[in-house]
Design a protein around this motif. Structure first.
Motif, mmCIF file in Angstrom:
data_model
loop_
_atom_site.group_PDB
_atom_site.id
_atom_site.type_symbol
_atom_site.label_atom_id
_atom_site.label_comp_id
_atom_site.label_asym_id
_atom_site.label_seq_id
_atom_site.Cartn_x
_atom_site.Cartn_y
_atom_site.Cartn_z
ATOM 1 N N VAL A 1 25.641 7.386 -11.323
ATOM 2 C CA VAL A 1 24.240 7.760 -11.152
ATOM 3 C C VAL A 1 23.376 6.716 -11.835
ATOM 4 O O VAL A 1 23.437 6.532 -13.048
ATOM 5 C CB VAL A 1 23.964 9.153 -11.753
ATOM 6 C CG1 VAL A 1 22.508 9.540 -11.548
ATOM 7 C CG2 VAL A 1 24.888 10.185 -11.128
ATOM 8 N N GLY A 2 22.550 6.023 -11.052
ATOM 9 C CA GLY A 2 21.644 5.031 -11.606
ATOM 10 C C GLY A 2 22.352 3.756 -11.993
ATOM 11 O O GLY A 2 23.578 3.622 -11.895
ATOM 12 N N ASP A 3 21.570 2.780 -12.443
ATOM 13 C CA ASP A 3 22.107 1.501 -12.887
ATOM 14 C C ASP A 3 22.712 1.663 -14.272
ATOM 15 O O ASP A 3 22.018 1.957 -15.240
ATOM 16 C CB ASP A 3 21.008 0.431 -12.930
ATOM 17 C CG ASP A 3 20.468 0.130 -11.542
ATOM 18 O OD1 ASP A 3 21.224 0.339 -10.574
ATOM 19 O OD2 ASP A 3 19.304 -0.299 -11.436
ATOM 20 N N GLY A 4 24.022 1.456 -14.359
ATOM 21 C CA GLY A 4 24.700 1.609 -15.635
ATOM 22 C C GLY A 4 24.805 3.037 -16.107
ATOM 23 O O GLY A 4 25.047 3.276 -17.293
ATOM 24 N N GLY A 5 24.635 4.004 -15.211
ATOM 25 C CA GLY A 5 24.714 5.404 -15.595
ATOM 26 C C GLY A 5 26.150 5.878 -15.725
ATOM 27 O O GLY A 5 27.108 5.132 -15.515
ATOM 28 N N ARG A 6 26.295 7.139 -16.058
ATOM 29 C CA ARG A 6 27.622 7.716 -16.253
ATOM 30 C C ARG A 6 28.310 7.953 -14.927
ATOM 31 O O ARG A 6 27.672 8.148 -13.895
ATOM 32 C CB ARG A 6 27.524 9.028 -17.027
ATOM 33 C CG ARG A 6 27.177 8.854 -18.495
ATOM 34 C CD ARG A 6 27.605 10.069 -19.268
ATOM 35 N NE ARG A 6 29.041 10.302 -19.095
ATOM 36 C CZ ARG A 6 29.628 11.487 -19.243
ATOM 37 N NH1 ARG A 6 28.906 12.546 -19.516
ATOM 38 N NH2 ARG A 6 30.933 11.622 -19.086
ATOM 39 N N VAL A 7 29.629 7.941 -14.967
ATOM 40 C CA VAL A 7 30.461 8.231 -13.802
ATOM 41 C C VAL A 7 30.764 9.725 -13.797
ATOM 42 O O VAL A 7 31.284 10.269 -14.775
ATOM 43 C CB VAL A 7 31.756 7.406 -13.833
ATOM 44 C CG1 VAL A 7 32.664 7.794 -12.672
ATOM 45 C CG2 VAL A 7 31.434 5.920 -13.776
ATOM 46 N N VAL A 8 30.424 10.394 -12.698
ATOM 47 C CA VAL A 8 30.614 11.839 -12.583
ATOM 48 C C VAL A 8 31.266 12.133 -11.239
ATOM 49 O O VAL A 8 31.150 11.354 -10.290
ATOM 50 C CB VAL A 8 29.266 12.591 -12.689
ATOM 51 C CG1 VAL A 8 28.633 12.376 -14.047
ATOM 52 C CG2 VAL A 8 28.317 12.157 -11.586
ATOM 53 N N LEU B 1 15.943 7.655 -4.622
ATOM 54 C CA LEU B 1 16.652 8.178 -3.464
ATOM 55 C C LEU B 1 18.005 7.498 -3.287
ATOM 56 O O LEU B 1 18.981 8.141 -2.904
ATOM 57 C CB LEU B 1 15.801 7.997 -2.203
ATOM 58 C CG LEU B 1 16.326 8.645 -0.919
ATOM 59 C CD1 LEU B 1 16.297 10.158 -1.034
ATOM 60 C CD2 LEU B 1 15.515 8.198 0.287
ATOM 61 N N TRP B 2 18.064 6.192 -3.582
ATOM 62 C CA TRP B 2 19.290 5.410 -3.379
ATOM 63 C C TRP B 2 19.910 5.039 -4.724
ATOM 64 O O TRP B 2 20.373 3.917 -4.931
ATOM 65 C CB TRP B 2 18.975 4.146 -2.586
ATOM 66 C CG TRP B 2 18.579 4.405 -1.173
ATOM 67 C CD1 TRP B 2 17.390 4.914 -0.731
ATOM 68 C CD2 TRP B 2 19.366 4.195 -0.011
ATOM 69 N NE1 TRP B 2 17.383 5.035 0.632
ATOM 70 C CE2 TRP B 2 18.591 4.595 1.105
ATOM 71 C CE3 TRP B 2 20.651 3.705 0.206
ATOM 72 C CZ2 TRP B 2 19.063 4.508 2.403
ATOM 73 C CZ3 TRP B 2 21.123 3.621 1.515
ATOM 74 C CH2 TRP B 2 20.344 4.025 2.598
ATOM 75 N N GLN B 3 19.958 5.967 -5.666
ATOM 76 C CA GLN B 3 20.412 5.649 -7.018
ATOM 77 C C GLN B 3 21.911 5.807 -7.217
ATOM 78 O O GLN B 3 22.431 5.468 -8.288
ATOM 79 C CB GLN B 3 19.693 6.558 -8.019
ATOM 80 C CG GLN B 3 20.031 8.036 -7.838
ATOM 81 C CD GLN B 3 19.390 8.905 -8.888
ATOM 82 O OE1 GLN B 3 19.555 8.657 -10.073
ATOM 83 N NE2 GLN B 3 18.627 9.901 -8.460
ATOM 84 N N LEU B 4 22.661 6.303 -6.241
ATOM 85 C CA LEU B 4 24.082 6.574 -6.412
ATOM 86 C C LEU B 4 24.929 5.391 -5.966
ATOM 87 O O LEU B 4 24.565 4.669 -5.034
ATOM 88 C CB LEU B 4 24.478 7.820 -5.619
ATOM 89 C CG LEU B 4 23.699 9.098 -5.939
ATOM 90 C CD1 LEU B 4 24.176 10.243 -5.064
ATOM 91 C CD2 LEU B 4 23.824 9.460 -7.407
ATOM 92 N N THR B 5 26.073 5.218 -6.622
ATOM 93 C CA THR B 5 27.003 4.144 -6.304
ATOM 94 C C THR B 5 28.418 4.704 -6.325
ATOM 95 O O THR B 5 28.794 5.376 -7.287
ATOM 96 C CB THR B 5 26.898 2.994 -7.328
ATOM 97 O OG1 THR B 5 25.541 2.568 -7.419
ATOM 98 C CG2 THR B 5 27.773 1.822 -6.909
ATOM 99 N N PRO B 6 29.221 4.461 -5.285
ATOM 100 C CA PRO B 6 30.601 4.981 -5.298
ATOM 101 C C PRO B 6 31.461 4.249 -6.308
ATOM 102 O O PRO B 6 31.308 3.050 -6.537
ATOM 103 C CB PRO B 6 31.080 4.740 -3.857
ATOM 104 C CG PRO B 6 30.255 3.597 -3.373
ATOM 105 C CD PRO B 6 28.912 3.733 -4.045
#
Length: 334
Positions: free
Chosen positions: A172-179, A259-264
């Motif tokens: 979630v987000g740039d450099g965010g936590r992996v969930v 809106l496009w803040q997620l990264t797989p």
């Protein structure tokens, strides 16, 4: 006669205990998950190589295993919740089949002696009638049972795939936590855009006119470039504009990032899940696709090509306002 008192042995002043065999490490507390997007990114940011998905997890890494048995068990529980009377119907179908089968067996034991004894031939038509009713009842209830069984198996298979999807990881987000994806249940409607980098970038451009409406409906987009390239997502443009135009550009850039803040994360797992979905839907492996999830995490719809952003705006209810909470489960058919 007197007896001499025996001296009482004295206890040692200190008793030495053996050293402990186990040493427990200190317990570390993980910070809570926060689904927030950093607003420190400057205007003109791109989906660069730093935002590429992480490599696949090493085999046997803790916390990365997906247990098929637990997924299937959870899927069966959800199937019972979604169709609570199906098991009751199937039980009665089996009971009626057993009763009709027993009646058919009794009718056969009466029919065979009657056919060889002319004195009992008068009761043959009535026996044949009862035998026909019992056989027809067995056939009807067997069909109903088979139909419910097939529907139950299909539903469990679909829910198992959704459970496997909910365990895939994202950032979630740039450099965010992996969930895990399951953390978004009840808070966001996820849209997965999977295809080449050019397809993802074009999907991003087509979503820009509907940013405000999509955000009001709790939509979040997960771009998944299948060719390994990083799509250029222009969240804002550098310029010398002043006043209202510049403020509007900043607002569009902020909403685009949110809106496009997620990264797989662990793209091999995502690619495996998508390949299985395409195979079941008879879609070619290289076809660009999109998947839309409901608020509860179930797959709402999917298709080949660009996501229908305008249709999402028209069909999905808002997550805030006077109707919030009332239509959370009315995300369309599954």
């Amino acid at each position: 006669m007197t007896m001499a008192a025996r001296p009482i042995p004295s206890c040692p002043a200190t008793v030495s205990l053996p050293a402990p065999l186990l040493f427990l490490p200190p317990i570390s507390r993980k910070p809570s998950v926060a689904l927030s997007c950093s607003s420190r990114a400057r205007r003109g940011a791109r989906y660069s190589a730093a935002n590429k998905p992480s490599p696949p997890p090493p085999s046997g890494a803790p916390g990365n295993e997906v247990s098929g048995g637990s997924s299937s068990s959870m899927a069966k529980i959800r199937s019972e919740v979604l169709s609570p009377f199906r098991s009751v119907r199937m039980f009665f179908y089996l009971a009626f089949m057993a009763s009709a089968g027993l009646g058919s067996l009794i009718a056969l034991t009466q029919l065979l002696p009657a056919l060889g004894n002319p004195a009992r031939a008068a009761g043959v038509p009535e026996t044949l009638k009862g035998l026909g009713i019992d056989v027809a009842a067995v056939a009807v209830f067997a069909f109903l049972y088979s139909r419910d069984r097939k529907a139950s198996d299909a539903q469990v298979a679909r829910l198992t795939r959704e459970e496997n999807l909910s365990r895939l990881k994202l950032r979630v987000g740039d450099g965010g936590r992996v969930v895990p994806l399951s953390e978004l249940r009840g808070s966001a409607r996820l849209v997965i855009v999977a295809g080449p980098a050019e397809f993802v970038a074009e999907s991003f451009r087509r979503s820009r006119p509907f940013l405000r409406d999509l955000m009001e409906r709790g939509v979040l987009v997960l771009p998944f470039p299948t060719d390994g390239n990083a799509p250029a997502l222009e969240f804002g443009e550098e310029g010398d504009g002043e006043g209202e135009a510049e403020a509007e550009d900043e607002e569009v850039a902020r909403k685009s990032r949110r809106l496009w803040q997620l990264t797989p994360v662990y793209t091999s797992e995502w690619a495996k899940w998508l390949a299985e979905q395409k195979k079941m839907a008879n879609v070619t492996p290289d076809s660009p696709v999109y998947l839309s999830l409901r608020m509860d995490g179930r797959v709402r719809g999917s298709g080949v090509g660009y996501p229908p952003w305008q249709a999402f705006v028209a069909q999905l209810p808002q997550v805030k306002g006077m109707w919030s909470g009332l239509f959370d489960g009315m995300d369309g058919r599954v």
